[in-house]
Design an enzyme around this catalytic site. Structure first.
Site, PDB file in Angstrom:
ATOM      1  CB  THR A  55      -0.998  -0.017   1.292  1.00 52.50           C
ATOM      2  OG1 THR A  55      -1.926  -1.152   1.100  1.00 52.50           O
ATOM      3  CG2 THR A  55      -1.642   1.234   1.480  1.00 52.50           C
ATOM      4  CB  THR A 135       0.485  -3.450   6.526  1.00 55.28           C
ATOM      5  OG1 THR A 135      -0.804  -3.447   5.575  1.00 55.28           O
ATOM      6  CG2 THR A 135       1.015  -2.041   6.319  1.00 55.28           C
TER       7      THR A 135
HETATM    8  N1  ASP Z   1      -2.943  -5.468   0.821  1.00 55.01           N
HETATM    9  C1  ASP Z   1      -1.586  -4.527   0.934  1.00 55.01           C
HETATM   10  C2  ASP Z   1      -0.414  -5.522   1.101  1.00 55.01           C
HETATM   11  O1  ASP Z   1      -0.067  -6.174   2.246  1.00 55.01           O
HETATM   12  C3  ASP Z   1      -2.069  -4.001   2.391  1.00 55.01           C
HETATM   13  C4  ASP Z   1      -1.039  -2.814   2.913  1.00 55.01           C
HETATM   14  O2  ASP Z   1       0.219  -2.747   2.183  1.00 55.01           O
HETATM   15  O3  ASP Z   1      -1.327  -2.026   3.678  1.00 55.01           O
HETATM   16  O4  ASP Z   1       0.275  -5.306   0.094  1.00 55.01           O
END
Ligand code: ASP
Length: 365
Positions: A55, A135
């Site tokens: 993200t 994340t």
């Molecule tokens: N779906 C995303 C990922 O893990 C969520 C994020 O980065 O916050 O790449």
């Protein structure tokens, strides 16, 4: 010891502005002028940013969209360019390792990343590394590196909950803080760190605890190592479990990792989940049991049979906090959650299949 590139900066701006620009003094006696102007040498650390997507590199169709966007849409140079203030605190360079949402981080990316981090940290011109990451599985990659990095230099994993295109995106400040932490002498020897939302956590203890909220990364049971406040890094705790240079894990020649599957425990958990894992080549199994790692009577019986077949089973808990204590049936995950227990079991199996040695790893790391 961190080796830092030197650059000269003016401290005391008001005083330096009061000095006429051409005094005829500068050419013959630079250092005296620096002294006069209140100028002194400040060291800027060399920090490498390795980008993997997520993200923090996400792009949405509108600036109010915080879900349903494309993770891993923006390249590392754009990430760096978006925070020009980075050059005030470090000499930065970037590399793109992958550009995916973190559920798609796989063995290839993990091994590529760990090998690259070790190569870079062995060089004198790298003082610290920041890894940008989605994340969702950030804690798995961070813990993998915590076990496999062979250096005391700082490694910081960072992400964001809002895509780069959102109002109040959290990525730029998280990245700035991560670079600050990675370039700091006081971060040396702390193991792999995770920096989000002004907090510094250990890769061993920190977890994503909320699906969408900004303060999702928590280190609930044992606390954060520190925080960034007022532009300063504040540390309060040390990681006492062994990590990085103290583990036996060497990924430099590895091209694959053992297959370890996680089986979730619940009422009426069927034994066929274990059979399916074994039939599909699992080298090890982690159970995410209830409470203190408990399984149904059927589940406990089948665990015994799986262990007899030579497949190690690690008992973790689905609770999310606390220590799974030792029993005679399987290896206790200690306070590692199931996804981190899986990482440690995979690495353990690259070294040994002796359950006693594996148990010792779970007690020490
Ligand atoms: N779906 C995303 C990922 O893990 C969520 C994020 O980065 O916050 O790449």
């Amino acid at each position: 010891m961190i080796m830092m590139k030197k650059r000269v900066v003016a401290l005391g701006l008001a005083f330096s502005l009061a000095i006429p620009a051409s005094t005829g003094f500068a050419a013959s006696s630079t250092s005296s002028v620096q002294d006069l102007l209140g100028m002194q040498e400040e060291s800027l650390p060399n920090v490498k940013i390795l980008a993997t997507g997520g993200t923090i590199a996400g792009s949405a169709a509108s600036n109010t969209a915080t879900t349903g966007y494309t993770a891993g849409a923006i390249g590392v140079e754009t990430l760096i360019d978006a925070v020009p203030e980075l050059t005030d605190i470090a000499t930065i360079s970037g590399e793109q390792i992958a550009n995916v949402g973190s559920p798609n981080i796989d063995t290839d990316v993990l091994l590529t990343l760990a090998k690259r981090v070790n190569v870079l940290l062995a060089q004198d011109d790298t003082d610290g590394i920041v890894i940008t990451h989605g994340t969702d599985t950030l804690e798995e990659t961070a813990f993998f590196l915590h076990m496999t990095v062979k250096s005391d230099k700082p490694v910081v994993v960072v992400g964001a909950m809002r895509p780069a295109t959102a109002i109040s995106a959290d990525g730029p400040m998280n990245l700035y803080n991560a670079v600050k932490v990675a370039g700091a002498e006081k971060s040396v020897g702390k193991g792999v760190l995770v920096v989000l939302n002004d907090r510094i956590g250990s890769a061993r203890m920190i977890s994503k605890t909320n699906t969408t909220m900004l303060d999702t990364f928590q280190s609930e049971e044992y606390g954060f190592l520190g925080a960034i406040a007022g532009g300063e890094i504040h540390y309060y705790q040390e990681m006492l479990r062994k990590h990085t240079t103290e583990t036996p894990f060497d990924v430099s020649e590895l091209t694959e990792l053992p297959q370890v599957d996680i089986l979730y425990g619940y009422q009426n958990m069927p034994s066929y989940l274990f059979e399916a894992a074994a039939a599909n080549g699992a080298d090890g199994i982690v159970t995410a049991g209830s409470g203190n790692g408990s399984l149904s009577s059927i589940g406990s019986e089948v665990v015994k049979k799986v262990i007899e077949k030579g497949i190690p089973v690690v008992r973790a808990s689905r609770v999310g906090n606390g220590i799974v204590t030792e029993t005679s049936n399987g290896i206790a995950a200690d306070s590692l959650n199931p996804q981190k227990a899986r990482i440690l079991l995979m690495l353990a199996l690259t070294e040994t299949d002796d359950p006693e040695v594996i148990e010792q790893y779970f007690n020490e790391f």
